[in-house]
Design a protein around this motif. Sequence first.
Motif, PDB file in Angstrom:
ATOM      1  N   SER A  75       0.805  -1.226   0.000  1.00  0.00           N
ATOM      2  CA  SER A  75       0.000   0.000   0.000  1.00  0.00           C
ATOM      3  C   SER A  75       0.836   1.273   0.000  1.00  0.00           C
ATOM      4  O   SER A  75       0.299   2.357  -0.219  1.00  0.00           O
ATOM      5  N   SER A  76       2.142   1.166   0.251  1.00  0.00           N
ATOM      6  CA  SER A  76       2.982   2.377   0.195  1.00  0.00           C
ATOM      7  C   SER A  76       4.441   2.004   0.001  1.00  0.00           C
ATOM      8  O   SER A  76       4.817   0.827   0.091  1.00  0.00           O
ATOM      9  N   ILE A  88       8.112   0.994  -0.701  1.00  0.00           N
ATOM     10  CA  ILE A  88       8.828   0.016  -1.526  1.00  0.00           C
ATOM     11  C   ILE A  88       7.863  -1.016  -2.125  1.00  0.00           C
ATOM     12  O   ILE A  88       7.981  -1.389  -3.298  1.00  0.00           O
ATOM     13  N   ARG A 121      -3.007  -3.486   4.980  1.00  0.00           N
ATOM     14  CA  ARG A 121      -4.233  -3.275   5.777  1.00  0.00           C
ATOM     15  C   ARG A 121      -5.087  -2.135   5.225  1.00  0.00           C
ATOM     16  O   ARG A 121      -6.284  -2.116   5.418  1.00  0.00           O
ATOM     17  N   ARG A 122      -4.474  -1.151   4.548  1.00  0.00           N
ATOM     18  CA  ARG A 122      -5.254   0.027   4.115  1.00  0.00           C
ATOM     19  C   ARG A 122      -5.866  -0.207   2.731  1.00  0.00           C
ATOM     20  O   ARG A 122      -5.194  -0.096   1.704  1.00  0.00           O
ATOM     21  N   ASP A 163      -3.601  -8.506   7.241  1.00  0.00           N
ATOM     22  CA  ASP A 163      -2.575  -8.170   8.236  1.00  0.00           C
ATOM     23  C   ASP A 163      -1.568  -9.323   8.268  1.00  0.00           C
ATOM     24  O   ASP A 163      -1.955 -10.472   8.539  1.00  0.00           O
ATOM     25  N   ASN A 181       7.847  -7.929   2.282  1.00  0.00           N
ATOM     26  CA  ASN A 181       8.261  -6.523   2.408  1.00  0.00           C
ATOM     27  C   ASN A 181       7.623  -5.798   3.585  1.00  0.00           C
ATOM     28  O   ASN A 181       8.232  -4.887   4.154  1.00  0.00           O
ATOM     29  N   TYR A 183      14.670  -3.006  16.207  1.00  0.00           N
ATOM     30  CA  TYR A 183      14.449  -3.018  14.755  1.00  0.00           C
ATOM     31  C   TYR A 183      15.603  -3.752  14.064  1.00  0.00           C
ATOM     32  O   TYR A 183      15.371  -4.630  13.221  1.00  0.00           O
ATOM     33  N   LYS A 210      15.512  -7.285  11.787  1.00  0.00           N
ATOM     34  CA  LYS A 210      16.003  -7.452  10.419  1.00  0.00           C
ATOM     35  C   LYS A 210      17.137  -8.486  10.362  1.00  0.00           C
ATOM     36  O   LYS A 210      17.310  -9.171   9.348  1.00  0.00           O
ATOM     37  N   THR A 220      15.561   4.762   2.674  1.00  0.00           N
ATOM     38  CA  THR A 220      14.720   4.977   1.494  1.00  0.00           C
ATOM     39  C   THR A 220      13.632   5.985   1.842  1.00  0.00           C
ATOM     40  O   THR A 220      13.075   5.942   2.945  1.00  0.00           O
ATOM     41  N   THR A 269      10.307   7.000   2.112  1.00  0.00           N
ATOM     42  CA  THR A 269       8.940   6.447   2.135  1.00  0.00           C
ATOM     43  C   THR A 269       8.243   6.997   3.381  1.00  0.00           C
ATOM     44  O   THR A 269       8.791   7.836   4.086  1.00  0.00           O
TER      45      THR A 269
HETATM   46  N1  LIG Z   1      12.400   3.185   4.303  1.00  0.00           N
HETATM   47  C1  LIG Z   1      13.591   2.795   4.716  1.00  0.00           C
HETATM   48  O1  LIG Z   1      14.498   3.627   5.004  1.00  0.00           O
HETATM   49  C2  LIG Z   1      13.911   1.313   4.829  1.00  0.00           C
HETATM   50  C3  LIG Z   1      15.251   0.919   4.955  1.00  0.00           C
HETATM   51  C4  LIG Z   1      15.550  -0.428   5.052  1.00  0.00           C
HETATM   52  C5  LIG Z   1      14.545  -1.371   5.010  1.00  0.00           C
HETATM   53  N2  LIG Z   1      13.245  -0.972   4.893  1.00  0.00           N
HETATM   54  C6  LIG Z   1      12.195  -1.994   4.903  1.00  0.00           C
HETATM   55  O2  LIG Z   1      11.396  -1.865   3.759  1.00  0.00           O
HETATM   56  C7  LIG Z   1      10.103  -2.422   4.020  1.00  0.00           C
HETATM   57  C8  LIG Z   1       9.032  -1.493   3.461  1.00  0.00           C
HETATM   58  O3  LIG Z   1       9.090  -0.263   4.144  1.00  0.00           O
HETATM   59  P1  LIG Z   1       8.836   1.140   3.428  1.00  0.00           P
HETATM   60  O4  LIG Z   1      10.079   1.942   3.605  1.00  0.00           O
HETATM   61  O5  LIG Z   1       8.290   0.955   2.076  1.00  0.00           O
HETATM   62  O6  LIG Z   1       7.775   1.766   4.450  1.00  0.00           O
HETATM   63  P2  LIG Z   1       6.229   2.104   4.301  1.00  0.00           P
HETATM   64  O7  LIG Z   1       5.979   3.045   3.194  1.00  0.00           O
HETATM   65  O8  LIG Z   1       5.810   2.494   5.681  1.00  0.00           O
HETATM   66  O9  LIG Z   1       5.574   0.700   3.911  1.00  0.00           O
HETATM   67  C9  LIG Z   1       5.325  -0.308   4.840  1.00  0.00           C
HETATM   68  C10 LIG Z   1       4.268  -1.237   4.262  1.00  0.00           C
HETATM   69  O10 LIG Z   1       4.074  -2.322   5.186  1.00  0.00           O
HETATM   70  C11 LIG Z   1       2.678  -2.466   5.383  1.00  0.00           C
HETATM   71  N3  LIG Z   1       2.416  -3.040   6.686  1.00  0.00           N
HETATM   72  C12 LIG Z   1       2.867  -2.626   7.898  1.00  0.00           C
HETATM   73  N4  LIG Z   1       2.371  -3.415   8.864  1.00  0.00           N
HETATM   74  C13 LIG Z   1       1.599  -4.350   8.246  1.00  0.00           C
HETATM   75  C14 LIG Z   1       0.811  -5.423   8.695  1.00  0.00           C
HETATM   76  N5  LIG Z   1       0.719  -5.738   9.998  1.00  0.00           N
HETATM   77  N6  LIG Z   1       0.155  -6.174   7.774  1.00  0.00           N
HETATM   78  C15 LIG Z   1       0.227  -5.872   6.471  1.00  0.00           C
HETATM   79  N7  LIG Z   1       0.959  -4.878   5.975  1.00  0.00           N
HETATM   80  C16 LIG Z   1       1.625  -4.114   6.861  1.00  0.00           C
HETATM   81  C17 LIG Z   1       2.100  -1.062   5.235  1.00  0.00           C
HETATM   82  O11 LIG Z   1       0.741  -1.125   4.831  1.00  0.00           O
HETATM   83  P3  LIG Z   1      -0.542  -0.883   5.763  1.00  0.00           P
HETATM   84  O12 LIG Z   1      -0.168   0.119   6.814  1.00  0.00           O
HETATM   85  O13 LIG Z   1      -1.564  -0.405   4.791  1.00  0.00           O
HETATM   86  O14 LIG Z   1      -0.875  -2.229   6.323  1.00  0.00           O
HETATM   87  C18 LIG Z   1       2.933  -0.542   4.081  1.00  0.00           C
HETATM   88  O15 LIG Z   1       2.375  -0.953   2.863  1.00  0.00           O
HETATM   89  C19 LIG Z   1      10.039  -2.647   5.541  1.00  0.00           C
HETATM   90  O16 LIG Z   1      10.203  -4.025   5.817  1.00  0.00           O
HETATM   91  C20 LIG Z   1      11.224  -1.858   6.065  1.00  0.00           C
HETATM   92  O17 LIG Z   1      11.744  -2.397   7.257  1.00  0.00           O
HETATM   93  C21 LIG Z   1      12.901   0.348   4.784  1.00  0.00           C
END
Ligand SMILES: NC(=O)c1ccc[n+]([C@@H]2O[C@H](COP(=O)([O-])OP(=O)(O)OC[C@H]3O[C@@H](n4cnc5c(N)ncnc54)[C@H](OP(=O)(O)O)[C@@H]3O)[C@@H](O)[C@H]2O)c1
Length: 258
Positions: free
Chosen positions: A11-12, A14, A34-35, A62, A89, A154, A158, A187, A189
Amino acid sequence: MTKVALITGASSGIGYATALLLARHGWHVVGMARRAERLDALAAAIDALPTPHGNFAPVVGDVTRAEDTKQAAAVAEAGWGRLDVLVANAGVGQRGAVVEAAWQDLETLLRTNIDGVLHSVRASVPLMRRSGGGHIIMISSVAASLVSPYAATYAASKAFVSSIASSLRLELREDNIRVTDMLVGRTETEFNEKRLGEGKRTKSNLPAMSADKVAQGVLNALNRPRDTVILRPFDRLIVLGNRLVPALMGYLAKKQYQ
Ligand SMILES: NC(=O)c1ccc[n+]([C@@H]2O[C@H](COP(=O)([O-])OP(=O)(O)OC[C@H]3O[C@@H](n4cnc5c(N)ncnc54)[C@H](OP(=O)(O)O)[C@@H]3O)[C@@H](O)[C@H]2O)c1
């Protein structure tokens, strides 16, 4: 034959960017989050892609609930009869001291980043086996290998993801299922704003890449499978630095996060 991918957290950020890119390249995508309204927006964006493009099936669910991840795999099977790729993801961040952090935050983090990945893998692999093989992309983080005071839980979550990836790879080799561990760096986001605990108050000064760059990295890893992917030289430097001088890296992290 058109390939089918299941992407959690579509939903958002990556997950969204990866779903859009794979659909642009003709993949059918099941996107789970979830959204519902955000998944609707993704569906509209995929519909608006130049034809031909892949199809999209949203699953509101979820990842902390095993039955929701099984439902997502069932949607792939019902729609297209197969599953070739899982992008595990969905995840959340958290900052704060291990002892003082709210237990509720730590529990949400662990249930999402650990249980969520296990549920997604366990739901997907039986269908991949029936499909003759597959590829699991684990979205881990450079934090997996870092000494991370005040982001310790965190980082440890990971480290779990990366550790599971390295063992799962051998467990699934005979099933013709590849496992790639993607050590993603910072990243741009919603991740930072949604971070649990003290995170929102701490502004990171590390350079950020776009979600589109990570999505391209996922597609590249699918086309040219590798065990471990680190997208930027900067992130490689961080991982190497932590291997060579962990105390210094821990000191710098503590200054940044405390
Ligand atoms: N951004 C960074 O700097 C960074 C760096 C390294 C690794 N990562 C990893 O990249 C991945 C994606 O993160 P992002 O940066 O793209 O952040 P984001 O935009 O916040 O995306 C997180 C996604 O996970 C979903 N999510 C969270 N809890 C959930 C649940 N209980 N059930 C189903 N979906 C769930 C959210 O959707 P809903 O809220 O709609 O459920 C959203 O689609 C994560 O695993 C994060 O640890 C991110």
